[in-house]
Design an enzyme around this catalytic site. Structure first.
Site, PDB file in Angstrom:
ATOM      1  N   LYS A  66      -9.898  -1.642  14.921  1.00 35.20           N
ATOM      2  CA  LYS A  66      -8.611  -1.586  14.352  1.00 35.20           C
ATOM      3  C   LYS A  66      -8.616  -1.746  13.893  1.00 35.20           C
ATOM      4  O   LYS A  66      -9.576  -2.455  12.841  1.00 35.20           O
ATOM      5  CB  LYS A  66      -7.467  -2.253  15.447  1.00 35.20           C
ATOM      6  CG  LYS A  66      -6.063  -2.165  14.892  1.00 35.20           C
ATOM      7  CD  LYS A  66      -5.243  -1.129  14.971  1.00 35.20           C
ATOM      8  CE  LYS A  66      -4.802  -0.761  15.048  1.00 35.20           C
ATOM      9  NZ  LYS A  66      -4.298   0.579  13.375  1.00 35.20           N
ATOM     10  N   LYS A  90      -9.077 -11.874  13.064  1.00 32.22           N
ATOM     11  CA  LYS A  90      -7.581 -11.520  13.463  1.00 32.22           C
ATOM     12  C   LYS A  90      -7.645 -10.819  14.753  1.00 32.22           C
ATOM     13  O   LYS A  90      -6.367 -12.235  15.184  1.00 32.22           O
ATOM     14  CB  LYS A  90      -6.855 -10.905  12.131  1.00 32.22           C
ATOM     15  CG  LYS A  90      -7.180 -11.160  11.199  1.00 32.22           C
ATOM     16  CD  LYS A  90      -6.009 -10.216  10.534  1.00 32.22           C
ATOM     17  CE  LYS A  90      -5.962 -10.027   8.862  1.00 32.22           C
ATOM     18  NZ  LYS A  90      -5.366  -9.010   7.848  1.00 32.22           N
ATOM     19  N   LYS A 102     -12.708  -0.856  10.064  1.00 31.58           N
ATOM     20  CA  LYS A 102     -12.112  -0.962   8.681  1.00 31.58           C
ATOM     21  C   LYS A 102     -12.515   0.440   7.285  1.00 31.58           C
ATOM     22  O   LYS A 102     -13.726   0.585   8.580  1.00 31.58           O
ATOM     23  CB  LYS A 102     -12.596  -2.388   7.103  1.00 31.58           C
ATOM     24  CG  LYS A 102     -11.238  -2.369   6.783  1.00 31.58           C
ATOM     25  CD  LYS A 102      -9.879  -2.612   7.142  1.00 31.58           C
ATOM     26  CE  LYS A 102      -9.134  -3.163   5.614  1.00 31.58           C
ATOM     27  NZ  LYS A 102      -7.861  -4.003   6.514  1.00 31.58           N
ATOM     28  N   THR A 186       4.486  -7.644   8.625  1.00 35.51           N
ATOM     29  CA  THR A 186       3.522  -8.465   8.152  1.00 35.51           C
ATOM     30  C   THR A 186       4.948 -10.239   7.679  1.00 35.51           C
ATOM     31  O   THR A 186       4.438 -11.049   7.999  1.00 35.51           O
ATOM     32  CB  THR A 186       2.920  -8.185   7.240  1.00 35.51           C
ATOM     33  OG1 THR A 186       2.000  -7.501   7.593  1.00 35.51           O
ATOM     34  CG2 THR A 186       1.898  -9.735   6.778  1.00 35.51           C
ATOM     35  N   ASN A 218       6.058  -6.042  -0.730  1.00 35.50           N
ATOM     36  CA  ASN A 218       6.105  -5.893   1.454  1.00 35.50           C
ATOM     37  C   ASN A 218       5.791  -7.132   2.292  1.00 35.50           C
ATOM     38  O   ASN A 218       6.805  -7.534   2.109  1.00 35.50           O
ATOM     39  CB  ASN A 218       5.167  -4.735   1.666  1.00 35.50           C
ATOM     40  CG  ASN A 218       5.461  -4.696   3.519  1.00 35.50           C
ATOM     41  OD1 ASN A 218       4.577  -5.133   3.839  1.00 35.50           O
ATOM     42  ND2 ASN A 218       5.935  -3.744   3.950  1.00 35.50           N
ATOM     43  N   SER A 355       1.169  -2.792  14.536  1.00 36.64           N
ATOM     44  CA  SER A 355       0.409  -1.727  14.765  1.00 36.64           C
ATOM     45  C   SER A 355      -0.502  -1.449  16.273  1.00 36.64           C
ATOM     46  O   SER A 355      -0.049   0.055  17.258  1.00 36.64           O
ATOM     47  CB  SER A 355      -0.957  -1.737  14.207  1.00 36.64           C
ATOM     48  OG  SER A 355      -0.877  -1.562  12.874  1.00 36.64           O
TER      49      SER A 355
HETATM   50  P1  NAD Z   1       2.229  -4.821  -2.079  1.00 36.14           P
HETATM   51  O1  NAD Z   1       1.756  -4.022  -3.474  1.00 36.14           O
HETATM   52  O2  NAD Z   1       3.216  -4.426  -1.529  1.00 36.14           O
HETATM   53  O3  NAD Z   1       2.180  -5.863  -2.993  1.00 36.14           O
HETATM   54  C1  NAD Z   1       1.731  -6.934  -3.976  1.00 36.14           C
HETATM   55  C2  NAD Z   1       2.475  -7.670  -4.736  1.00 36.14           C
HETATM   56  O4  NAD Z   1       1.585  -8.345  -5.513  1.00 36.14           O
HETATM   57  C3  NAD Z   1       2.893  -6.662  -5.389  1.00 36.14           C
HETATM   58  O5  NAD Z   1       4.421  -7.684  -5.900  1.00 36.14           O
HETATM   59  C4  NAD Z   1       2.557  -7.343  -6.931  1.00 36.14           C
HETATM   60  O6  NAD Z   1       3.471  -7.091  -8.443  1.00 36.14           O
HETATM   61  C5  NAD Z   1       1.823  -7.874  -6.342  1.00 36.14           C
HETATM   62  N1  NAD Z   1       0.988  -8.762  -8.283  1.00 36.14           N
HETATM   63  C6  NAD Z   1      -0.293  -7.918  -8.212  1.00 36.14           C
HETATM   64  N2  NAD Z   1      -1.263  -9.084  -8.846  1.00 36.14           N
HETATM   65  C7  NAD Z   1      -0.929 -10.355  -8.981  1.00 36.14           C
HETATM   66  C8  NAD Z   1      -0.615 -11.342  -9.163  1.00 36.14           C
HETATM   67  N3  NAD Z   1      -1.929 -11.526 -10.210  1.00 36.14           N
HETATM   68  N4  NAD Z   1      -0.167 -12.408  -9.198  1.00 36.14           N
HETATM   69  C9  NAD Z   1       1.657 -12.503  -8.449  1.00 36.14           C
HETATM   70  N5  NAD Z   1       1.682 -11.172  -8.199  1.00 36.14           N
HETATM   71  C10 NAD Z   1       0.486 -10.552  -7.687  1.00 36.14           C
HETATM   72  O7  NAD Z   1       1.127  -5.433  -1.194  1.00 36.14           O
HETATM   73  P2  NAD Z   1       1.608  -6.303   0.622  1.00 36.14           P
HETATM   74  O8  NAD Z   1       1.103  -5.209   1.518  1.00 36.14           O
HETATM   75  O9  NAD Z   1       2.782  -7.058  -0.065  1.00 36.14           O
HETATM   76  O10 NAD Z   1       0.208  -7.196   0.617  1.00 36.14           O
HETATM   77  C11 NAD Z   1       0.333  -7.566  -0.573  1.00 36.14           C
HETATM   78  C12 NAD Z   1      -1.640  -8.736   0.480  1.00 36.14           C
HETATM   79  O11 NAD Z   1      -1.192  -8.944   2.017  1.00 36.14           O
HETATM   80  C13 NAD Z   1      -2.813  -8.499   0.346  1.00 36.14           C
HETATM   81  O12 NAD Z   1      -3.785  -9.433  -0.005  1.00 36.14           O
HETATM   82  C14 NAD Z   1      -2.660  -7.533   2.051  1.00 36.14           C
HETATM   83  O13 NAD Z   1      -3.815  -7.190   1.768  1.00 36.14           O
HETATM   84  C15 NAD Z   1      -2.111  -8.517   2.413  1.00 36.14           C
HETATM   85  N6  NAD Z   1      -1.906  -8.294   3.699  1.00 36.14           N
HETATM   86  C16 NAD Z   1       0.143  -6.741   3.977  1.00 36.14           C
HETATM   87  C17 NAD Z   1       0.032  -6.206   5.187  1.00 36.14           C
HETATM   88  C18 NAD Z   1       0.622  -5.016   4.974  1.00 36.14           C
HETATM   89  O14 NAD Z   1       1.136  -5.313   6.829  1.00 36.14           O
HETATM   90  N7  NAD Z   1       1.575  -4.969   4.771  1.00 36.14           N
HETATM   91  C19 NAD Z   1      -1.327  -6.480   5.967  1.00 36.14           C
HETATM   92  C20 NAD Z   1      -2.035  -7.856   6.189  1.00 36.14           C
HETATM   93  C21 NAD Z   1      -2.566  -8.082   5.269  1.00 36.14           C
END
Ligand code: NAD
Length: 420
Positions: A66, A90, A102, A186, A218, A355
């Protein structure tokens, strides 16, 4: 050292400490399979670009592989292999019956038109389809991929395989068989974990606990909203353009609305329903990370806390909602300062958990309400935190080591020491 090598080094070290059989450790050192292919992408101008792509199937001892598929210009085989191992950890930490996988394609999706993106997504699935089924490997969205792309991938899989099977990927739109609650999962799971961490570590009521959140996408924006609803005091927010902070508590609902209008968090100092667009509450992202708060939540990117800034971090607790926001070399500095780190492999598992619920609904042909999904998620996250916390206390170790230790025990139990 490569990302995969450093991930495996951690897994191997902990497996040895646990006294795992050497034959089991040997099997944990390598992905079970890495599928490598090039996608011939027809561009709108009729030229073809070959896009390198991978799917790493690290371990399936606990269930089907997954993990998401990312489209990014820096994706590499090593990165995909490392992330597939993290996924195995995880899922095992919170007891979701999946393994770790992945995928990725090295491409900058921002440079593609929508039709090029669709051909790329379909091309990726066409190459992968012969190697996966919904009982063996279930992809999902990741960096730069989303529910629309998952919809194209399901459609392509069904064409290639000649059968209907919406469970082949998760993270789909609701109309395509996606789950209620996936979008917020998340952030919601993260907020539940933060609540548990606050109760066990800070022992103060939410209104007295200050929180800084890096990233307002997100994960960061939903975590902010759920924490605000629980009564926590959110004192700073940021996105890649900058951060804001001041003396008053921020209202993430108002900030979100303001960001939709203005574009950036840094211009939206919203307390209550009132927003101040002036420059005076802006701070830099570095200042935000180093601010004096109870809980710091990196929810943006990897490698935000490094050897350079670790000594200046003042938060009492760091909850990793992003993947890998703390560099391995910075971690000992933070732990030495007494900072408690709630690791990504525990704190951001809400997405993969939902998921799993999506996959179950597809397999059983059911549709669950958001209330049911989030109720199940909350129980899973509370239990996940409690088990890791208890393990850390009993072994007198940090939460990351405890989480890895639990996960490796669960995976190792299912691996045959003498495979036939
Ligand atoms: P996203 O693209 O929706 O949001 C990322 C945010 O981070 C945006 O607001 C962007 O402007 C900001 N950002 C980028 N660089 C930055 C910086 N240097 N300083 C401050 N803000 C910054 O992404 P997401 O889905 O929210 O994911 C965020 C993190 O969470 C990632 O590491 C992702 O791998 C992890 N993650 C996401 C999920 C999920 O379900 N979306 C699940 C597990 C882990």
């Amino acid at each position: 050292m490569s990302l995969f090598d450093s991930t495996i080094q951690k897994i191997e070290t902990i497996a040895r400490q646990l006294g795992a059989h050497p034959n089991i450790i040997e099997q944990l050192k390598y992905p079970e399979r890495v599928i490598e292919f090039n996608i011939p992408l027809l561009m709108d101008n009729e030229t073809v670009r070959m896009i390198p792509a991978w799917r790493s199937q690290y371990n399936s001892a606990c269930g089907p592989y997954k993990g998401g598929i990312r489209f990014h210009e820096s994706v590499s085989k090593d990165e995909v292999m490392a992330l597939s191992a993290w996924m195995a950890i995880k899922t095992a930490v919170v007891g979701v019956p999946f393994g770790g996988g992945k995928g990725g394609a090295r491409v900058s999706p921002r440079e593609l038109s929508k039709s090029e993106l669709e051909r790329l997504s379909r091309g990726y699935m066409r190459k992968l389809a012969q190697s996966i089924t919904s009982d063996t490997d279930i992809p999902a969205p990741d960096v730069n991929t989303n529910s629309m792309i998952m919809g194209w991938m399901v459609d392509e899989y069904e064409k290639v395989s000649g059968k209907r099977d919406v469970a082949i990927v998760t993270g789909k739109a609701i109309k395509d068989g996606g789950s209620e609650g996936r979008e917020v999962a998340t952030g919601y799971g993260g907020a539940v974990t933060i609540d548990q961490a606050a109760k066990h570590i800070l022992k103060k009521s939410p209104k007295d606990i200050t929180i800084a959140i890096q990233g307002f996408g997100n994960v960061g924006s939903y975590a902010a909203k759920f924490l605000f609803d629980k009564g926590y005091k959110i004192v700073s927010l940021s996105d890649h353009h900058g951060a804001l902070a001041g003396v008053k508590e921020l209202n993430p609902y108002a900030v979100k609305k303001c960001v939709e209008e203005k574009g950036f968090v840094a211009g939206c100092y919203c307390t209550g329903d009132v927003c101040d667009y002036s420059e005076k509450n802006r701070i830099t992202i570095a200042e935000q990370l180093e601010s004096n708060v109870d809980i710091l939540i990196p929810a943006a990117m990897e490698s935000q806390i490094t050897n350079d800034n670790a000594r200046r971090i003042r938060a009492k607790v760091i909850v990793e909602l992003a993947n890998g926001p703390i560099n391995p070399s910075a971690e000992p500095i933070l732990l030495k300062k007494g900072i408690i780190i709630v690791p990504d492999v525990l704190a951001n598992t809400g997405g993969v958990a939902v998921s799993y619920y999506e996959w179950l609904q597809n397999k059983k042909n059911e549709r669950w309400t958001e209330k049911k999904v989030l109720g199940k998620l909350e129980r899973l996250m509370v239990k996940g935190f409690d088990v890791v916390w208890t393990e850390a206390k009993s072994k007198k170790t940090d939460l990351r080591t405890a989480a890895y230790s639990l996960a490796i025990q669960r995976i190792a139990k299912k691996i045959k020491a003498k495979p036939k």
